[in-house]
Design an enzyme around this catalytic site. Structure first.
Site, PDB file in Angstrom:
ATOM      1  N   LYS A   1      23.563  96.354 -73.586  1.00  0.00           N
ATOM      2  CA  LYS A   1      24.378  97.494 -73.100  1.00  0.00           C
ATOM      3  C   LYS A   1      25.635  97.590 -73.959  1.00  0.00           C
ATOM      4  CE  LYS A   1      22.190  96.893 -68.659  1.00  0.00           C
ATOM      5  NZ  LYS A   1      22.231  97.042 -67.211  1.00  0.00           N
TER       6      LYS A   1
ATOM      7  N   ASN B   1      18.875  93.624 -73.328  1.00  0.00           N
ATOM      8  CA  ASN B   1      19.623  94.882 -73.404  1.00  0.00           C
ATOM      9  C   ASN B   1      21.102  94.532 -73.233  1.00  0.00           C
ATOM     10  OD1 ASN B   1      20.766  97.383 -73.192  1.00  0.00           O
ATOM     11  ND2 ASN B   1      19.796  97.933 -71.247  1.00  0.00           N
TER      12      ASN B   1
ATOM     13  N   GLY C   1      22.710  91.440 -68.049  1.00  0.00           N
ATOM     14  CA  GLY C   1      23.789  90.459 -68.029  1.00  0.00           C
ATOM     15  C   GLY C   1      23.409  89.083 -68.558  1.00  0.00           C
TER      16      GLY C   1
ATOM     17  N   GLY D   1      22.390  94.863 -62.291  1.00  0.00           N
ATOM     18  CA  GLY D   1      23.781  94.425 -62.318  1.00  0.00           C
ATOM     19  C   GLY D   1      24.352  94.101 -60.953  1.00  0.00           C
TER      20      GLY D   1
ATOM     21  N   SER E   1      18.685  92.203 -62.569  1.00  0.00           N
ATOM     22  CA  SER E   1      19.176  90.904 -62.117  1.00  0.00           C
ATOM     23  C   SER E   1      18.179  89.768 -62.358  1.00  0.00           C
ATOM     24  CB  SER E   1      19.592  90.955 -60.641  1.00  0.00           C
ATOM     25  OG  SER E   1      20.679  91.864 -60.476  1.00  0.00           O
TER      26      SER E   1
ATOM     27  N   GLU F   1      20.917 103.887 -66.640  1.00  0.00           N
ATOM     28  CA  GLU F   1      22.316 104.241 -66.924  1.00  0.00           C
ATOM     29  C   GLU F   1      22.389 105.537 -67.735  1.00  0.00           C
ATOM     30  OE1 GLU F   1      23.283 100.337 -68.369  1.00  0.00           O
ATOM     31  OE2 GLU F   1      22.995  99.630 -66.322  1.00  0.00           O
TER      32      GLU F   1
ATOM     33  N   GLU G   1      12.634  99.149 -63.552  1.00  0.00           N
ATOM     34  CA  GLU G   1      13.975  98.677 -63.231  1.00  0.00           C
ATOM     35  C   GLU G   1      14.484  99.407 -61.988  1.00  0.00           C
ATOM     36  OE1 GLU G   1      15.938  96.825 -66.985  1.00  0.00           O
ATOM     37  OE2 GLU G   1      16.559  98.902 -66.821  1.00  0.00           O
TER      38      GLU G   1
ATOM     39  N   HIS H   1      16.747 104.619 -69.839  1.00  0.00           N
ATOM     40  CA  HIS H   1      17.396 103.606 -69.005  1.00  0.00           C
ATOM     41  C   HIS H   1      18.130 104.301 -67.856  1.00  0.00           C
ATOM     42  CE1 HIS H   1      20.036 100.438 -67.621  1.00  0.00           C
ATOM     43  NE2 HIS H   1      19.170  99.603 -68.159  1.00  0.00           N
TER      44      HIS H   1
HETATM   45  P1  13P Z   1      20.938  93.234 -65.341  1.00  0.00           P
HETATM   46  O1  13P Z   1      19.988  92.180 -65.852  1.00  0.00           O
HETATM   47  O2  13P Z   1      22.355  93.002 -65.745  1.00  0.00           O
HETATM   48  O3  13P Z   1      20.753  93.484 -63.872  1.00  0.00           O
HETATM   49  O4  13P Z   1      20.521  94.602 -66.081  1.00  0.00           O
HETATM   50  C1  13P Z   1      19.195  94.981 -66.075  1.00  0.00           C
HETATM   51  C2  13P Z   1      19.027  96.112 -67.011  1.00  0.00           C
HETATM   52  O5  13P Z   1      19.481  97.209 -66.761  1.00  0.00           O
HETATM   53  C3  13P Z   1      18.331  95.870 -68.279  1.00  0.00           C
HETATM   54  O6  13P Z   1      18.077  97.054 -68.950  1.00  0.00           O
END
Ligand code: 13P
Length: 252
Positions: free
Chosen positions: A13, A11, A236, A175, A214, A99, A169, A97
């Site tokens: 983002k 992802n 990330g 993150g 993470s 977010e 998640e 998600h």
């Molecule tokens: P990170 O791997 O950056 O923590 O993000 C996880 C995520 O939200 C994947 O959709």
């Protein structure tokens, strides 16, 4: 018990521009050796779906989108429909998600409608669920995950989960560099499977439940070794080809 093929989804983002996306995809494709038996999915920002679709065309890597509209077409400025995603060969789409839920106010009901829109178009939804830190600390993790899941089951029907993926998640792990421990992840993944099994054992047994939050090259193997963790949704670390490839390798 069903053998579930692991899945690792990137992802991205809202990261990358053409100048970085092209070499990233090239390096990932070059590094994907045949001994990686996981299914690999890349979810770029909408505007790069066309570009990435073309780059992936001859490969086994699947394309996914990061969201979609619950509507089919019409006056919905800024939205993208399932039919548009199909034009670019999107096989997967992330829905709900955290977010989207917490930064853009998507409710459980809207997430369920998005899930239905994807399913109806035969795009495989990757449904994200997960608790916030204060919910975990208050001991409400299962209650929150159950509510998020049940809203979609009620709206879409359990049968649609035969062609769906779930991603657990925990919001506090996204993150932050603070991943759930393998045991914490396993506990919730098993709970998710049990929740689905209340409706259909076969679907519960066959569905892939990914962990996200993470995931890095150095913790992926431990997380993926848990019985109910079928791969990962990677933020990330999916922006660096080496890291992402190491995570794909860790499903072996
Ligand atoms: P990170 O791997 O950056 O923590 O993000 C996880 C995520 O939200 C994947 O959709």
């Amino acid at each position: 018990m069903t053998q579930r093929r692991p899945l690792v989804a990137a992802n991205w983002k809202m990261n990358g521009v053409l100048a970085t996306i092209r070499p990233l995809v090239r390096d990932v494709l070059q590094g994907l050796t045949e001994d990686i038996h996981a299914e690999v999915v890349i979810c770029p920002p909408y505007i790069y779906l066309s570009e990435v679709s073309a780059l992936l065309a001859e490969s086994s890597v699947q394309l996914g989108a990061q969201n979609l509209s619950q509507h089919g077409a019409g006056a919905y400025t800024g939205e993208i429909s399932a039919a548009m995603l199909l034009d670019y060969n999107c096989r997967y789409v992330i829905v709900g998600h955290s977010e989207r839920r917490y930064l853009y106010g998507e409710s459980d009901e809207l997430v369920a409608e998005n899930f239905v829109a994807a399913s109806n178009a035969d795009i495989i939804p990757i449904l994200c669920v997960g608790e916030q830190l204060q919910e975990r600390e208050a001991g409400n993790t299962e209650e929150v995950v159950a509510r998020q899941l049940d809203t979609v089951i009620d709206k879409a029907g359990i049968d649609t989960f035969a062609k769906a993926v779930i991603a657990y998640e925990p919001v506090w792990a996204i993150g932050t560099g603070r991943n759930a421990t393998p045991d914490q992840a396993q506990e919730v993944h098993a709970f998710i499977r049990l929740r689905l099994a209340r409706h259909d054992d076969t679907i519960a047994d066959g569905i892939r439940v990914l962990y996200g939050g993470s995931v890095k090259a150095d913790n992926a193997k431990e997380l993926f070794s848990m019985a109910d963790v079928d791969g990962g949704l990677i933020g990330g670390a999916s922006l660096q080809a080496d890291d992402f490839l190491a995570i794909c390798q860790a499903t072996r």
